[in-house]
Motif scaffolding. Structure first.
Motif, mmCIF file in Angstrom:
data_model
loop_
_atom_site.group_PDB
_atom_site.id
_atom_site.type_symbol
_atom_site.label_atom_id
_atom_site.label_comp_id
_atom_site.label_asym_id
_atom_site.label_seq_id
_atom_site.Cartn_x
_atom_site.Cartn_y
_atom_site.Cartn_z
ATOM 1 N N TYR A 1 8.200 13.923 6.211
ATOM 2 C CA TYR A 1 8.303 12.449 5.765
ATOM 3 C C TYR A 1 6.951 11.468 5.789
ATOM 4 C CZ TYR A 1 10.393 7.670 5.935
ATOM 5 O OH TYR A 1 10.679 6.499 5.457
ATOM 6 N N ALA A 2 5.936 12.122 6.601
ATOM 7 C CA ALA A 2 4.709 11.358 6.722
ATOM 8 C C ALA A 2 4.168 10.770 5.277
ATOM 9 C CB ALA A 2 3.875 11.962 7.383
ATOM 10 N N ALA A 3 4.120 11.824 4.276
ATOM 11 C CA ALA A 3 3.500 11.563 3.137
ATOM 12 C C ALA A 3 4.484 10.459 2.444
ATOM 13 C CB ALA A 3 3.651 12.971 2.251
ATOM 14 N N GLY A 4 5.633 10.494 2.439
ATOM 15 C CA GLY A 4 6.530 9.639 1.799
ATOM 16 C C GLY A 4 6.301 8.155 2.328
ATOM 17 N N TYR A 5 6.106 8.122 3.609
ATOM 18 C CA TYR A 5 5.795 7.034 4.459
ATOM 19 C C TYR A 5 4.603 6.406 4.055
ATOM 20 C CZ TYR A 5 5.579 3.635 8.166
ATOM 21 O OH TYR A 5 5.366 2.346 9.305
ATOM 22 N N TYR A 6 3.558 7.193 3.852
ATOM 23 C CA TYR A 6 2.176 6.741 3.436
ATOM 24 C C TYR A 6 2.233 6.196 1.846
ATOM 25 C CZ TYR A 6 -2.695 7.083 1.496
ATOM 26 O OH TYR A 6 -3.592 6.531 1.208
ATOM 27 N N SER A 7 3.051 6.681 1.002
ATOM 28 C CA SER A 7 3.376 6.043 -0.084
ATOM 29 C C SER A 7 3.869 4.694 -0.072
ATOM 30 C CB SER A 7 4.217 6.819 -1.016
ATOM 31 O OG SER A 7 5.366 6.963 -0.770
ATOM 32 N N TYR A 8 4.756 4.503 1.111
ATOM 33 C CA TYR A 8 5.246 3.202 1.345
ATOM 34 C C TYR A 8 4.273 2.172 1.635
ATOM 35 C CZ TYR A 8 9.973 5.474 1.283
ATOM 36 O OH TYR A 8 10.970 6.324 0.999
ATOM 37 N N LYS A 9 3.326 2.645 2.509
ATOM 38 C CA LYS A 9 2.367 1.761 3.047
ATOM 39 C C LYS A 9 1.330 1.463 1.903
ATOM 40 C CE LYS A 9 2.435 -0.188 6.362
ATOM 41 N NZ LYS A 9 3.025 -1.215 6.525
ATOM 42 N N TRP A 10 1.167 2.639 0.919
ATOM 43 C CA TRP A 10 0.160 2.274 0.066
ATOM 44 C C TRP A 10 0.736 1.187 -1.017
ATOM 45 C CZ3 TRP A 10 -4.741 2.682 -0.710
ATOM 46 C CH2 TRP A 10 -5.306 2.875 -2.158
ATOM 47 N N ALA A 11 1.927 1.308 -1.368
ATOM 48 C CA ALA A 11 2.614 0.194 -2.224
ATOM 49 C C ALA A 11 2.542 -1.096 -1.727
ATOM 50 C CB ALA A 11 4.115 0.639 -2.623
ATOM 51 N N GLU A 12 2.735 -1.214 -0.413
ATOM 52 C CA GLU A 12 2.659 -2.516 0.289
ATOM 53 C C GLU A 12 1.075 -3.048 0.190
ATOM 54 O OE1 GLU A 12 3.846 -4.191 4.611
ATOM 55 O OE2 GLU A 12 3.814 -2.208 4.339
ATOM 56 N N LEU A 13 0.241 -2.170 0.480
ATOM 57 C CA LEU A 13 -1.100 -2.559 0.327
ATOM 58 C C LEU A 13 -1.493 -3.182 -1.045
ATOM 59 C CD1 LEU A 13 -4.206 -2.541 1.461
ATOM 60 C CD2 LEU A 13 -4.303 -0.389 0.427
ATOM 61 N N LEU A 14 -1.186 -2.352 -2.189
ATOM 62 C CA LEU A 14 -1.363 -2.976 -3.413
ATOM 63 C C LEU A 14 -0.443 -4.213 -3.894
ATOM 64 C CD1 LEU A 14 -0.934 0.480 -5.413
ATOM 65 C CD2 LEU A 14 -3.152 -0.794 -4.690
ATOM 66 N N SER A 15 0.714 -4.382 -3.316
ATOM 67 C CA SER A 15 1.611 -5.460 -3.522
ATOM 68 C C SER A 15 0.879 -6.803 -2.797
ATOM 69 C CB SER A 15 2.922 -5.431 -3.106
ATOM 70 O OG SER A 15 3.327 -5.086 -1.783
ATOM 71 N N ALA A 16 0.231 -6.460 -1.651
ATOM 72 C CA ALA A 16 -0.224 -7.630 -0.745
ATOM 73 C C ALA A 16 -1.318 -8.089 -1.389
ATOM 74 C CB ALA A 16 -0.306 -7.111 0.643
ATOM 75 N N ASN A 17 -2.211 -7.088 -1.991
ATOM 76 C CA ASN A 17 -3.460 -7.655 -2.742
ATOM 77 C C ASN A 17 -3.174 -8.421 -3.810
ATOM 78 O OD1 ASN A 17 -6.464 -6.325 -1.887
ATOM 79 N ND2 ASN A 17 -4.579 -5.054 -1.085
ATOM 80 N N ALA A 18 -1.995 -8.046 -4.657
ATOM 81 C CA ALA A 18 -1.617 -8.793 -5.868
ATOM 82 C C ALA A 18 -1.054 -9.900 -5.345
ATOM 83 C CB ALA A 18 -0.812 -8.152 -6.576
ATOM 84 N N TYR A 19 -0.359 -9.996 -4.303
ATOM 85 C CA TYR A 19 0.399 -11.318 -3.840
ATOM 86 C C TYR A 19 -0.645 -12.387 -3.263
ATOM 87 C CZ TYR A 19 2.704 -14.450 -0.537
ATOM 88 O OH TYR A 19 3.196 -15.562 0.382
ATOM 89 N N PHE A 20 -1.715 -11.978 -2.876
ATOM 90 C CA PHE A 20 -2.846 -12.968 -2.380
ATOM 91 C C PHE A 20 -3.665 -13.318 -3.368
ATOM 92 C CE2 PHE A 20 -1.479 -11.631 1.992
ATOM 93 C CZ PHE A 20 -1.190 -12.865 2.458
ATOM 94 N N LYS A 21 -3.737 -12.540 -4.467
ATOM 95 C CA LYS A 21 -4.364 -12.953 -5.647
ATOM 96 C C LYS A 21 -3.732 -14.406 -6.440
ATOM 97 C CE LYS A 21 -7.095 -11.901 -9.543
ATOM 98 N NZ LYS A 21 -8.584 -11.653 -9.262
ATOM 99 N N PHE A 22 -2.272 -14.280 -6.294
ATOM 100 C CA PHE A 22 -1.628 -15.530 -6.777
ATOM 101 C C PHE A 22 -1.729 -16.613 -5.679
ATOM 102 C CE2 PHE A 22 0.163 -12.400 -9.866
ATOM 103 C CZ PHE A 22 0.488 -13.226 -10.878
ATOM 104 N N VAL A 23 -1.537 -16.292 -4.462
ATOM 105 C CA VAL A 23 -1.427 -17.452 -3.502
ATOM 106 C C VAL A 23 -3.048 -17.884 -3.533
ATOM 107 C CG1 VAL A 23 -1.593 -17.778 -0.948
ATOM 108 C CG2 VAL A 23 0.081 -16.362 -1.907
ATOM 109 N N ASP A 24 -4.165 -17.183 -3.701
ATOM 110 C CA ASP A 24 -5.307 -17.863 -3.511
ATOM 111 C C ASP A 24 -5.906 -18.592 -4.772
ATOM 112 O OD1 ASP A 24 -5.362 -16.734 -0.930
ATOM 113 O OD2 ASP A 24 -6.572 -15.019 -1.342
ATOM 114 N N HIS A 25 -5.283 -17.939 -6.036
ATOM 115 C CA HIS A 25 -5.690 -18.610 -7.268
ATOM 116 C C HIS A 25 -4.344 -19.513 -7.754
ATOM 117 C CE1 HIS A 25 -8.511 -15.294 -6.816
ATOM 118 N NE2 HIS A 25 -9.202 -16.175 -7.423
ATOM 119 N N GLY A 26 -3.473 -19.901 -7.049
ATOM 120 C CA GLY A 26 -2.496 -20.723 -7.566
ATOM 121 C C GLY A 26 -1.304 -19.727 -8.302
#
Length: 92
Positions: free
Chosen positions: A19-44
């Motif tokens: 399951y570890a590989a699957g869990y890693y993919s969830y965290k990777w998706a969370e990392l990408l979405s956090a970066n995109a989210y804060f791009k919007f937060v920081d730029h409007g």
């Protein structure tokens, strides 16, 4: 935020059966979405130019190009862990 459970069984499912590989993919998706989210937060959040970039670069092209390539084109650089830490209240 809920207190972290202090018992060994909490993460035992990760180590039983690959399951570890699957869990890693969830965290990777969370990392990408956090970066995109804060791009919007920081730029409007309602910045029409940023929204248009997201729509044309990420949503319209979808699976036609690798997700990482689309992310880099939209975000302008590789994702970084600061956004994930910030999302979880660990960094400013």
């Amino acid at each position: 935020m809920l207190p972290f459970p202090n018992h060994p069984k909490f993460l035992s499912h990760i180590f039983a059966g690959g399951y570890a590989a699957g869990y890693y993919s969830y965290k990777w998706a969370e990392l990408l979405s956090a970066n995109a989210y804060f791009k919007f937060v920081d730029h409007g959040v309602f910045d029409p130019n940023l929204a248009e970039r997201f729509r044309t670069i990420v949503l319209e092209r979808g699976g036609s190009v690798s997700a990482m390539e689309l992310f880099r084109e939209f975000y302008g650089k590789d994702p970084d862990t600061e956004a994930l830490l910030r999302l979880n209240g660990i960094a400013a």
